[in-house]
Motif scaffolding. Sequence first.
Motif, PDB file in Angstrom:
ATOM      1  N   LEU A  74      26.137 -15.179 -57.656  1.00 35.78           N
ATOM      2  CA  LEU A  74      26.411 -15.072 -59.088  1.00 35.78           C
ATOM      3  C   LEU A  74      27.860 -14.678 -59.372  1.00 35.78           C
ATOM      4  CD1 LEU A  74      23.173 -13.373 -60.486  1.00 35.78           C
ATOM      5  CD2 LEU A  74      23.853 -15.773 -60.641  1.00 35.78           C
ATOM      6  N   LEU A  75      28.374 -13.699 -58.635  1.00 31.83           N
ATOM      7  CA  LEU A  75      29.738 -13.239 -58.889  1.00 31.83           C
ATOM      8  C   LEU A  75      30.771 -14.338 -58.658  1.00 31.83           C
ATOM      9  CD1 LEU A  75      29.859  -9.615 -57.398  1.00 31.83           C
ATOM     10  CD2 LEU A  75      29.804 -10.278 -59.804  1.00 31.83           C
ATOM     11  N   ARG A  76      30.473 -15.237 -57.730  1.00 33.13           N
ATOM     12  CA  ARG A  76      31.427 -16.300 -57.402  1.00 33.13           C
ATOM     13  C   ARG A  76      30.904 -17.677 -57.805  1.00 33.13           C
ATOM     14  NH1 ARG A  76      33.283 -14.000 -51.398  1.00 33.13           N
ATOM     15  NH2 ARG A  76      33.787 -11.882 -52.138  1.00 33.13           N
ATOM     16  N   HIS A  77      30.080 -17.672 -58.815  1.00 32.33           N
ATOM     17  CA  HIS A  77      29.516 -18.932 -59.300  1.00 32.33           C
ATOM     18  C   HIS A  77      30.625 -19.846 -59.808  1.00 32.33           C
ATOM     19  CE1 HIS A  77      26.831 -21.724 -61.383  1.00 32.33           C
ATOM     20  NE2 HIS A  77      25.829 -21.152 -60.727  1.00 32.33           N
ATOM     21  N   LEU A  80      28.986 -11.109 -65.833  1.00 29.33           N
ATOM     22  CA  LEU A  80      29.894  -9.984 -66.067  1.00 29.33           C
ATOM     23  C   LEU A  80      29.508  -9.220 -67.327  1.00 29.33           C
ATOM     24  CD1 LEU A  80      32.404  -8.426 -65.223  1.00 29.33           C
ATOM     25  CD2 LEU A  80      33.776 -10.062 -66.528  1.00 29.33           C
ATOM     26  N   SER A  81      29.051  -9.931 -68.332  1.00 29.88           N
ATOM     27  CA  SER A  81      28.608  -9.290 -69.570  1.00 29.88           C
ATOM     28  C   SER A  81      27.430  -8.357 -69.300  1.00 29.88           C
ATOM     29  CB  SER A  81      28.212 -10.361 -70.594  1.00 29.88           C
ATOM     30  OG  SER A  81      27.757  -9.774 -71.788  1.00 29.88           O
ATOM     31  N   CYS A  82      26.503  -8.802 -68.471  1.00 31.58           N
ATOM     32  CA  CYS A  82      25.345  -7.969 -68.108  1.00 31.58           C
ATOM     33  C   CYS A  82      25.782  -6.744 -67.304  1.00 31.58           C
ATOM     34  CB  CYS A  82      24.340  -8.787 -67.303  1.00 31.58           C
ATOM     35  SG  CYS A  82      23.527 -10.108 -68.235  1.00 31.58           S
ATOM     36  N   ILE A  83      26.699  -6.949 -66.359  1.00 33.42           N
ATOM     37  CA  ILE A  83      27.195  -5.833 -65.543  1.00 33.42           C
ATOM     38  C   ILE A  83      27.914  -4.814 -66.418  1.00 33.42           C
ATOM     39  CG2 ILE A  83      28.830  -5.190 -63.729  1.00 33.42           C
ATOM     40  CD1 ILE A  83      28.222  -7.878 -62.386  1.00 33.42           C
ATOM     41  N   THR A  84      28.673  -5.308 -67.385  1.00 29.34           N
ATOM     42  CA  THR A  84      29.401  -4.413 -68.291  1.00 29.34           C
ATOM     43  C   THR A  84      28.435  -3.587 -69.127  1.00 29.34           C
ATOM     44  OG1 THR A  84      31.206  -6.027 -68.411  1.00 29.34           O
ATOM     45  CG2 THR A  84      31.181  -4.299 -70.077  1.00 29.34           C
ATOM     46  N   GLU A  85      27.337  -4.196 -69.552  1.00 27.55           N
ATOM     47  CA  GLU A  85      26.314  -3.457 -70.301  1.00 27.55           C
ATOM     48  C   GLU A  85      25.679  -2.381 -69.428  1.00 27.55           C
ATOM     49  OE1 GLU A  85      25.301  -3.254 -73.306  1.00 27.55           O
ATOM     50  OE2 GLU A  85      26.415  -4.889 -74.227  1.00 27.55           O
ATOM     51  N   ILE A  86      25.467  -2.700 -68.164  1.00 33.29           N
ATOM     52  CA  ILE A  86      24.911  -1.710 -67.239  1.00 33.29           C
ATOM     53  C   ILE A  86      25.899  -0.563 -67.045  1.00 33.29           C
ATOM     54  CG2 ILE A  86      24.294  -1.320 -64.813  1.00 33.29           C
ATOM     55  CD1 ILE A  86      22.991  -4.087 -64.842  1.00 33.29           C
ATOM     56  N   THR A  87      27.179  -0.899 -66.970  1.00 36.30           N
ATOM     57  CA  THR A  87      28.215   0.133 -66.852  1.00 36.30           C
ATOM     58  C   THR A  87      28.195   1.056 -68.065  1.00 36.30           C
ATOM     59  OG1 THR A  87      29.615  -1.386 -65.583  1.00 36.30           O
ATOM     60  CG2 THR A  87      30.694   0.532 -66.546  1.00 36.30           C
ATOM     61  N   GLU A  95      35.301  -5.313 -56.863  1.00 40.23           N
ATOM     62  CA  GLU A  95      35.046  -6.738 -57.068  1.00 40.23           C
ATOM     63  C   GLU A  95      34.710  -7.028 -58.530  1.00 40.23           C
ATOM     64  OE1 GLU A  95      32.693 -10.389 -54.810  1.00 40.23           O
ATOM     65  OE2 GLU A  95      32.368  -8.308 -54.191  1.00 40.23           O
ATOM     66  N   VAL A  96      33.960  -6.120 -59.152  1.00 41.45           N
ATOM     67  CA  VAL A  96      33.622  -6.273 -60.569  1.00 41.45           C
ATOM     68  C   VAL A  96      34.886  -6.226 -61.423  1.00 41.45           C
ATOM     69  CG1 VAL A  96      32.523  -5.128 -62.541  1.00 41.45           C
ATOM     70  CG2 VAL A  96      31.259  -5.411 -60.399  1.00 41.45           C
ATOM     71  N   PHE A  97      35.782  -5.302 -61.116  1.00 40.75           N
ATOM     72  CA  PHE A  97      37.017  -5.195 -61.894  1.00 40.75           C
ATOM     73  C   PHE A  97      37.929  -6.405 -61.678  1.00 40.75           C
ATOM     74  CE2 PHE A  97      36.235  -0.452 -61.988  1.00 40.75           C
ATOM     75  CZ  PHE A  97      35.996  -0.420 -63.358  1.00 40.75           C
ATOM     76  N   ILE A 152      39.160  -8.560 -64.914  1.00 35.38           N
ATOM     77  CA  ILE A 152      40.550  -8.863 -65.267  1.00 35.38           C
ATOM     78  C   ILE A 152      40.773 -10.369 -65.310  1.00 35.38           C
ATOM     79  CG2 ILE A 152      42.973  -8.496 -64.684  1.00 35.38           C
ATOM     80  CD1 ILE A 152      41.289  -5.979 -65.478  1.00 35.38           C
ATOM     81  N   ALA A 153      40.164 -11.078 -64.371  1.00 34.18           N
ATOM     82  CA  ALA A 153      40.306 -12.538 -64.346  1.00 34.18           C
ATOM     83  C   ALA A 153      39.704 -13.165 -65.601  1.00 34.18           C
ATOM     84  CB  ALA A 153      39.640 -13.107 -63.094  1.00 34.18           C
TER      85      ALA A 153
END
Length: 259
Positions: free
Chosen positions: A17-20, A30-37, A53-55, A59-60
């Motif tokens: 998923l991260l490198r889809h 990333l939106s889901c991960i940010t909500e979890i954060t 890796e998330v950061f 940034i990208a």
Amino acid sequence: MHDTLLPIMKALVSLELLRHANMDVKVSVLSCITEITRLTAPDAPYDDEKMKEVFQLTIAEFENLSHVSSNCYTKVVSILDIVAKVKSCLMMLDLECDALVVEMFQTFSKIISANHPHDVFSSMETIMTMVIDESDNISLDLLSPLLASVRKENETVSPISWKLREKVITNCAVKLQPYLQEAVCSIGVVSDSICPTKVGQAMAGTFKSVEEFDFLPTDEKEDSSNVARTRLKGQSVNVGHWNGWDTAACVSAGCRARK
């Protein structure tokens, strides 16, 4: 709640998923991960390596803020808003992601435009201000783009970007002061090239200090520069984009601009 989220959290940071290959999929992940954060703040939801890796992905994906009409624009704006509100950007300092921080500053300065709503501008300003205020050291790599923004011609060439960096410098004037004095001597900036605005006012003390520096007694001169010099020790900056800048201020102050 954290235990309930564990299966989802684990699935979201899978390499698949991260490198889809599909950008929309990556932004959604990333939106889901940010909500979890946001839910786990102030604690990080993942270990250090995963957070790095998330950061990197975050940034990208901020680059997509330049595509206001794209399908993922709204999601990226939401990600930016959450990063600003929950202060997750400060985790990058804890993880010593210095290069990513510099890249983030450069990305914000490059993509901000009149097409963006005020909320986007405000979130960028908040993030940049927080990072500077909470940093133990301000590198020349981070400081030099901010200094570049205060040149008079940049106000007309990139007015929104200029305004963003003006606000950040003004917000952080006290924190930046000891670094600016050393940077002025290291890079070579003359006060005549500074816009007569709040930025100029914020930096006025720096130029005054530089101009009077040569008149201080030797011991006092060394003491006044030790803080900034110690913080910047061992750091270097690519001065290619400073070509054409008059170094008279540094010469008159007895400082040597780096070649």
